[in-house]
Structures are given as C-alpha cells and as structure tokens.
Design a protein around this motif. Structure first.
Motif, short mmCIF file in Angstrom:
data_model
loop_
_atom_site.label_atom_id
_atom_site.label_comp_id
_atom_site.label_asym_id
_atom_site.label_seq_id
_atom_site.Cartn_x
_atom_site.Cartn_y
_atom_site.Cartn_z
N VAL A 16 0.84 -1.20 0.00
CA VAL A 16 0.00 0.00 0.00
C VAL A 16 0.87 1.26 0.00
O VAL A 16 2.10 1.18 -0.09
N ASN A 17 0.22 2.42 0.13
CA ASN A 17 0.95 3.68 0.09
C ASN A 17 0.84 4.44 1.41
O ASN A 17 0.93 3.84 2.47
N ARG A 18 0.60 5.77 1.36
CA ARG A 18 0.68 6.60 2.56
C ARG A 18 -0.59 6.54 3.41
O ARG A 18 -1.70 6.47 2.89
N LEU B 137 5.21 -3.05 7.92
CA LEU B 137 6.54 -2.51 7.73
C LEU B 137 6.49 -1.32 6.78
O LEU B 137 5.63 -1.25 5.90
N VAL B 138 7.44 -0.42 6.95
CA VAL B 138 7.40 0.87 6.26
C VAL B 138 8.56 0.99 5.27
O VAL B 138 9.70 0.60 5.57
N ALA B 139 8.26 1.56 4.10
CA ALA B 139 9.27 1.88 3.10
C ALA B 139 9.09 3.34 2.69
O ALA B 139 7.99 3.88 2.76
N ASP B 140 10.18 3.98 2.26
CA ASP B 140 10.03 5.35 1.78
C ASP B 140 9.30 5.35 0.44
O ASP B 140 9.08 4.30 -0.18
N MET C 105 8.78 2.22 -2.09
CA MET C 105 7.47 1.59 -2.16
C MET C 105 6.99 1.50 -3.60
O MET C 105 6.42 0.47 -4.02
N LEU C 106 7.22 2.54 -4.38
CA LEU C 106 6.83 2.50 -5.79
C LEU C 106 7.59 1.41 -6.54
O LEU C 106 7.02 0.72 -7.39
N ALA C 107 8.86 1.23 -6.20
CA ALA C 107 9.65 0.18 -6.84
C ALA C 107 9.14 -1.21 -6.45
O ALA C 107 9.08 -2.12 -7.29
#
Length: 211
Positions: free
Chosen positions: A81-83, A127-130, A134-136
């Motif tokens: 997912v995103n933000r 878990l969190v990605a920048d 996340m787009l990658a």
C-alpha cells in the motif's frame, strides 16, 4: 475469497507468499471494511467483505476489477500500500477483514497509528518503506503477480528473487512479533496456573467468603 491459511500464532519472524497491490494514499478503514458490516456479532464473515464498496465500484471497470477480485491475487498474503493506510475510524474490523481475506503482512509508506496497533495485536506485521522504495516494490509485484515475496520481520527486509528492499520496523513491535508477545490471549493461556491462583484469591469469584 476467504483464506484457509491458519491465523497468525506464536513467533512471527517472516511472512512469505504472493502479493496484492492496492494503490492510493489515505485509504481509510471505512473503505477497508464499510460500516454496514460492523453489525456482525463475530469477525468470522468479514473476509469476503474486505474493500466491498471499492470492489463493487470497479466490478465493471474496463481497466479491470479491484485487485482483491483479480484471479491472480487470490491467495496473496502480502499487501502493498501507500501513505497513511488505515486512517479514519479506529475499527478493529479493518485488520480483521484483511486477515480473514488472507493478508499476513502489510508493507506501505505509512500507517494510521490505531490501525497499526490493531494489526500488531493480530500478529500482522506492518513494515514501512520510503516513497520511492514503495513505488519500486509495487512495480516489481505488478510485473509478476505469481512471484513469491518474503517479508523478513527480524531483519525488516522484503525480498523477491535477487531483489531486496530494506524496510523499517520499530524495535518494540519487532521484538513482540519475534517472541510471540503480540498475542495477549496466548500469553494469558500460557500462564493458566497463575490465572487460577489469582482467581482463587478474588472475593467476587468466591462468593466473598473468607479464604
């Protein structure tokens, strides 16, 4: 779809499986599980209702149905997912619906705090990605829907074949997942003798009679 996969239990050090991408920022809990489904007595039937309104809206979309309705994503265990995913109301039905659909881990740019806590209480690591990472990750997942990904909870890392992405998971939740301390009910049941001893000392469980 309703998963046949066992619900999370015990130590959770990794989650493996295929992925499903749900793009968009600020996806709130009312979209994850619409309010009309909150009338249920138990959570048992919530799995098929995950994203019910979004799925109905896209049912006849020329671009294709909602990701949760696409055949290639049935059986997926990792949600991408995103933000600010899970914002809005604090309903615990949202992670319950995702878990009962089959989701066992969520990777995103950020999560609403209460949603995050409700997932942790079910043994679902978030878990969190920048943003760029996340787009990658989402692009890699969409390029091969059959690819198996692994979320390494202990190392806070997502991998797929030769590709690997470093994620973020706070030390507290990481430790709780690794040791099984996320499971409050399991912790209580593991100390049955102590519970019975405490109950025996409580006046209101013993007719207020003298011990």
């Amino acid at each position: 779809m309703t998963t046949a996969t066992p619900f999370p239990s015990g130590s959770i050090r990794s989650v493996s499986g295929t992925t499903v991408v749900v793009r968009g920022d600020d996806i709130d809990t009312d979209r994850i599980i619409p309010a009309r489904f909150l009338k249920c007595v138990t959570f048992e039937a919530l799995g098929p209702a995950a994203f019910a309104d979004d799925r109905a809206e896209l049912a006849n979309n020329p671009a294709g149905p909602h990701p949760f309705d696409r055949p290639e994503h049935q059986g997926a265990s990792i949600l991408l997912v995103n933000r600010n995913f899970g914002c809005g109301s604090s309903r615990e039905h949202a992670p319950q619906a995702l878990m009962r659909w089959g989701i066992r881990a969520v990777v995103g740019e950020s999560f609403a705090e209460i949603f995050y806590g409700n997932c942790l209480a079910l043994g679902i690591p978030c878990l969190v990605a920048d943003h760029d990472t996340m787009l990658a990750i989402q692009a890699a997942a969409e390029a091969d829907s059959a690819a198996s990904f692994e979320v390494d909870v202990a190392e806070a890392r997502l991998s797929c074949g030769a590709q690997s992405w470093q994620l973020d998971l706070a030390a507290g939740p990481r430790q709780m997942l690794a040791t099984g301390q996320w499971d409050a009910t399991g912790q209580l049941l593991a100390h049955g003798d102590a519970l019975q001893a405490t109950a025996a000392r409580l006046p209101y469980l013993n007719g207020f009679s003298a011990a």
